[in-house]
Structures are given as C-alpha cells and as structure tokens.
Design a protein around this motif. Sequence first.
Motif, PDB file in Angstrom:
ATOM      1  N   ALA A 109       0.803  -1.169  -0.093  1.00 31.96           N
ATOM      2  CA  ALA A 109      -0.025  -0.047   0.167  1.00 31.96           C
ATOM      3  C   ALA A 109       0.914   1.021   0.078  1.00 31.96           C
ATOM      4  CB  ALA A 109      -0.854   0.086   1.232  1.00 31.96           C
ATOM      5  N   LEU A 110       0.531   2.248  -0.776  1.00 29.22           N
ATOM      6  CA  LEU A 110       1.229   3.574  -0.967  1.00 29.22           C
ATOM      7  C   LEU A 110       0.464   4.632  -0.171  1.00 29.22           C
ATOM      8  CD1 LEU A 110       3.835   5.025  -1.724  1.00 29.22           C
ATOM      9  CD2 LEU A 110       2.511   5.218  -4.099  1.00 29.22           C
ATOM     10  N   LYS A 159       2.775   8.846 -10.001  1.00 34.22           N
ATOM     11  CA  LYS A 159       2.912   8.066 -11.044  1.00 34.22           C
ATOM     12  C   LYS A 159       3.501   6.730 -10.938  1.00 34.22           C
ATOM     13  CE  LYS A 159       3.718   9.752 -15.107  1.00 34.22           C
ATOM     14  NZ  LYS A 159       4.191  10.710 -16.320  1.00 34.22           N
ATOM     15  N   ALA A 160       4.504   6.516 -10.030  1.00 35.00           N
ATOM     16  CA  ALA A 160       5.265   5.404  -9.956  1.00 35.00           C
ATOM     17  C   ALA A 160       4.352   4.456  -9.105  1.00 35.00           C
ATOM     18  CB  ALA A 160       6.492   5.799  -8.817  1.00 35.00           C
ATOM     19  N   GLY A 161       3.312   5.011  -8.164  1.00 36.45           N
ATOM     20  CA  GLY A 161       2.663   4.061  -7.342  1.00 36.45           C
ATOM     21  C   GLY A 161       1.565   3.460  -8.452  1.00 36.45           C
ATOM     22  N   LEU A 162       0.858   4.430  -9.154  1.00 34.36           N
ATOM     23  CA  LEU A 162      -0.238   4.058 -10.031  1.00 34.36           C
ATOM     24  C   LEU A 162       0.351   3.253 -11.129  1.00 34.36           C
ATOM     25  CD1 LEU A 162      -2.075   7.413 -10.352  1.00 34.36           C
ATOM     26  CD2 LEU A 162      -2.481   5.510  -8.987  1.00 34.36           C
ATOM     27  N   LYS A 163       1.705   3.433 -11.708  1.00 37.54           N
ATOM     28  CA  LYS A 163       1.966   2.604 -12.581  1.00 37.54           C
ATOM     29  C   LYS A 163       2.266   1.229 -12.228  1.00 37.54           C
ATOM     30  CE  LYS A 163       6.010   2.167 -15.714  1.00 37.54           C
ATOM     31  NZ  LYS A 163       7.202   2.480 -16.059  1.00 37.54           N
ATOM     32  N   ALA A 164       2.731   1.014 -10.793  1.00 34.41           N
ATOM     33  CA  ALA A 164       2.710  -0.357 -10.158  1.00 34.41           C
ATOM     34  C   ALA A 164       1.501  -0.818  -9.861  1.00 34.41           C
ATOM     35  CB  ALA A 164       3.724  -0.199  -9.325  1.00 34.41           C
ATOM     36  N   LEU A 166      -0.375   0.244  -7.029  1.00 33.99           N
ATOM     37  CA  LEU A 166      -0.483   0.039  -5.679  1.00 33.99           C
ATOM     38  C   LEU A 166      -1.607   0.601  -5.194  1.00 33.99           C
ATOM     39  CD1 LEU A 166       3.477   1.053  -5.088  1.00 33.99           C
ATOM     40  CD2 LEU A 166       2.327  -1.067  -5.718  1.00 33.99           C
ATOM     41  N   PRO A 167      -2.266   0.180  -4.192  1.00 35.70           N
ATOM     42  CA  PRO A 167      -3.307   0.894  -3.408  1.00 35.70           C
ATOM     43  C   PRO A 167      -2.945   2.332  -2.916  1.00 35.70           C
ATOM     44  CG  PRO A 167      -3.130  -1.416  -2.542  1.00 35.70           C
ATOM     45  CD  PRO A 167      -1.848  -1.011  -3.497  1.00 35.70           C
ATOM     46  N   ILE A 168      -3.735   3.119  -3.130  1.00 37.04           N
ATOM     47  CA  ILE A 168      -3.269   4.558  -2.797  1.00 37.04           C
ATOM     48  C   ILE A 168      -4.200   5.053  -1.392  1.00 37.04           C
ATOM     49  CG2 ILE A 168      -3.180   6.992  -3.487  1.00 37.04           C
ATOM     50  CD1 ILE A 168      -1.263   5.330  -4.902  1.00 37.04           C
ATOM     51  N   SER A 248      -3.232  -0.301   8.867  1.00 31.07           N
ATOM     52  CA  SER A 248      -4.642  -0.916   8.804  1.00 31.07           C
ATOM     53  C   SER A 248      -4.645  -1.158   7.053  1.00 31.07           C
ATOM     54  CB  SER A 248      -5.835   0.057   9.187  1.00 31.07           C
ATOM     55  OG  SER A 248      -5.652   1.101   8.679  1.00 31.07           O
ATOM     56  N   ALA A 249      -4.155  -0.612   6.257  1.00 24.98           N
ATOM     57  CA  ALA A 249      -4.336  -0.437   4.847  1.00 24.98           C
ATOM     58  C   ALA A 249      -3.192  -1.382   4.371  1.00 24.98           C
ATOM     59  CB  ALA A 249      -4.259   0.839   4.305  1.00 24.98           C
ATOM     60  N   ALA A 250      -2.315  -1.857   5.088  1.00 27.47           N
ATOM     61  CA  ALA A 250      -1.035  -2.665   4.382  1.00 27.47           C
ATOM     62  C   ALA A 250      -1.636  -3.858   3.596  1.00 27.47           C
ATOM     63  CB  ALA A 250      -0.243  -3.107   5.671  1.00 27.47           C
ATOM     64  N   THR A 251      -0.966  -4.054   2.573  1.00 27.99           N
ATOM     65  CA  THR A 251      -1.340  -5.369   1.923  1.00 27.99           C
ATOM     66  C   THR A 251      -0.551  -6.616   2.427  1.00 27.99           C
ATOM     67  OG1 THR A 251       0.329  -5.067   0.201  1.00 27.99           O
ATOM     68  CG2 THR A 251      -1.826  -3.994  -0.363  1.00 27.99           C
ATOM     69  N   ASP A 252      -0.429  -7.673   1.590  1.00 24.83           N
ATOM     70  CA  ASP A 252       0.529  -8.665   2.167  1.00 24.83           C
ATOM     71  C   ASP A 252       2.006  -8.561   2.187  1.00 24.83           C
ATOM     72  OD1 ASP A 252      -1.730 -10.373   2.803  1.00 24.83           O
ATOM     73  OD2 ASP A 252      -1.554 -11.485   0.639  1.00 24.83           O
ATOM     74  N   GLN A 253       2.004  -7.418   1.157  1.00 20.38           N
ATOM     75  CA  GLN A 253       3.573  -6.885   1.185  1.00 20.38           C
ATOM     76  C   GLN A 253       4.023  -5.538   1.805  1.00 20.38           C
ATOM     77  OE1 GLN A 253       1.743  -7.689  -1.990  1.00 20.38           O
ATOM     78  NE2 GLN A 253       2.485  -9.942  -1.590  1.00 20.38           N
ATOM     79  N   GLY A 254       3.035  -5.223   2.709  1.00 17.62           N
ATOM     80  CA  GLY A 254       3.047  -4.252   3.697  1.00 17.62           C
ATOM     81  C   GLY A 254       2.814  -2.898   3.080  1.00 17.62           C
TER      82      GLY A 254
END
Length: 336
Positions: A109-110, A159-164, A166-168, A248-254
């Motif tokens: 999550a970002l 842009k880096a987060g959206l390209k990947a 990632l949850p914002i 609380s918003a973390a994914t399996d990858q933190g």
Amino acid sequence: MRTLLTVSVLLFATACSHASATRLDSAVEPPGPQAPLSGGWKSSLHREHPLSGRIWDVKAARFVDAEALRGALTQARFVVLGERHDQPDHHRLQAWLVQALATGGRKPALAFEMLDVGQQAAVDAALARAPRDAEALALAVDWADSGWPDWSLYRPVFKAGLKAELPIVAANLPRAQVRDLVMRGPDALAPELRQRLSLDTPLPEAVEQAMRQEQDEAHCGHLPKELLGPMVQAQRARDAHLADRLSSAATDQGGVLITGNGHARTDRGVPARLAARAPDQDVRSVGLLEVDPKQPEPKDYAASFGAQSLPFDYVWFTPAVPMEDPCAALLKRPKK
C-alpha cells in the motif's frame, strides 16, 4: 479570539512546512550509483558537497549504495520515506524507491500524509474511473487548493505508485479535526479514536519538553506558550494516525508512507508508533536531507533534530534548493 488565533497558527504552520522552492531546469549528473535520477539533480545548491547523493546507514555507521538500500527496504513490512515537502529531488528519489519496492509483483500500500482520510472516497472513485491517470487523481482531491506544494513536485511519486497498481491510501487526520484537537484538547476526538491514537497516555517529560521546543522554534518563537502543549498533541495525533492508517491499509507486502522528515523520525514519529503497535514487524525509515556546507559528515546533522544521532534508519543526502526564511515576516512583528 483563541479560535481565530489557533486557526491562524495552524495556517502559518502549514505555510512554513510547505514553503515554495525555486525549481531549475538545469541539471548535472549526480555522483555515482547512489543517486539514480534520470537527467541529474534539479536542486541547484551544494551539488559538489561530499555527501550529495550518498546514503548513510545510521546503525551500521557506513555508506551504502542505492541497491543495498533497496534490498534492505524490501525486507521490511513498513517503509517510511521522509522529505522536505517542496524539494523536487526528494520526490524523485521517493518515486525511484516506490518503483524499486514494487518490483517482482510486490504491491505494498502507498500512503500519503498529503491526503487525509476524508479524501479516500474521492481517491477510490478516481482510480476506479482512470486507474493510472495521476492528473485525474489530482483533480479529484483538489490538489491545487490543498495548500501543499505544486502538484508537479508530487506527480512522480503518484505516477510510480499508479504504474505499479499500488493501493493509494489517504493517511492524515483531516485539518478540521486537528484544529478541534488544538482548540479543545483530546476530548474533541471521539473516544475510540482518542484511545486508538493513545492521546491519553502522557509523554515522558524529556520528550514533551523537546517537542515543545520544536514547536516553538517551528513557529519562530511567536506561538503563544499556552498553545505549545496543544500543538504537541496535534503532532502526536498525526504521527499516530499516519501509523494507524498505514498499518490497517497494508497489503500482504506491507506499506509505504510518503511524509515529512519530522513524521519519519524513528525515535518518536510514525516508525516509533508502528513499532509500538507491532513490535514483531520490521519498520525502516529513510530521511531525505539537504546537505549543508557547514556540515561535512553525517553525524553533524543529528543536532538539527535535537538528537544525539540521526533519527532514521537511513539518510539519503541531496543538494539543496533555495528557500526563503519563513520566519522573516513574523520576526518583524512584536510578540503577543
């Protein structure tokens, strides 16, 4: 009168934190592999400083390269990336780190200090309509009127987060709640939120005094003494809330948090709150600091944080951008 004073104090605090930088089109190539920026530095000052572009591992007391930093951060559950808000190279380095942390199918999550929880619905709606459109996201959250530095500075990170993909995550407390907290104290917040943020737990005396002094200095000595305590409470609340949202918003990858260097400090900022919540989870903090000609060694920068050693796990040093003295206008006025 107290209400008007408090509002003006908060607005001034925002102005100090978000002072505009002078952006330059000219650039030189940063030294070595420690600064993987396409096109070189945007920052104009002290590019030849011996620390510019170098990464300091605080605990190991040694320099590391960008790949070593990336490897260390990918092992962490939570990563907190600091910044000077109006520093273009800080955001470019953050974007590189976000991209590096999202390789191999990882999707942490970002989270952003610059977005408050009241904006999460707008963020989600914008991403549903246009998943990779950073400009649409900026319009959805009305960035232009947010009080944060120009969107062009933050665009690379988003842009880096959206390209990947990632949850914002909108992570900050709404400003209205911060104002209420300063004016009315912890009782202004709902009991459940107040308990979750641990605002009823007193700070150690030394920490309380250090944070009061920081608030006094941050407001150029013009903050009324009776507001120092409430402003410390507000800082504590933001630290705790940012940590709470990231956790609380973390994914399996933190999760990864984009925030100011003050919130990124390991001794009492977001990393400390994360460590208290989940002591078994690895938290890493990166401070992005501008070099100073009078400070040639990493240890020289600890004093500016009122600490014996740098309060980060890693520090990435960058050249500097010009900044007007935010206290200049206030210091011409008599203290209240």
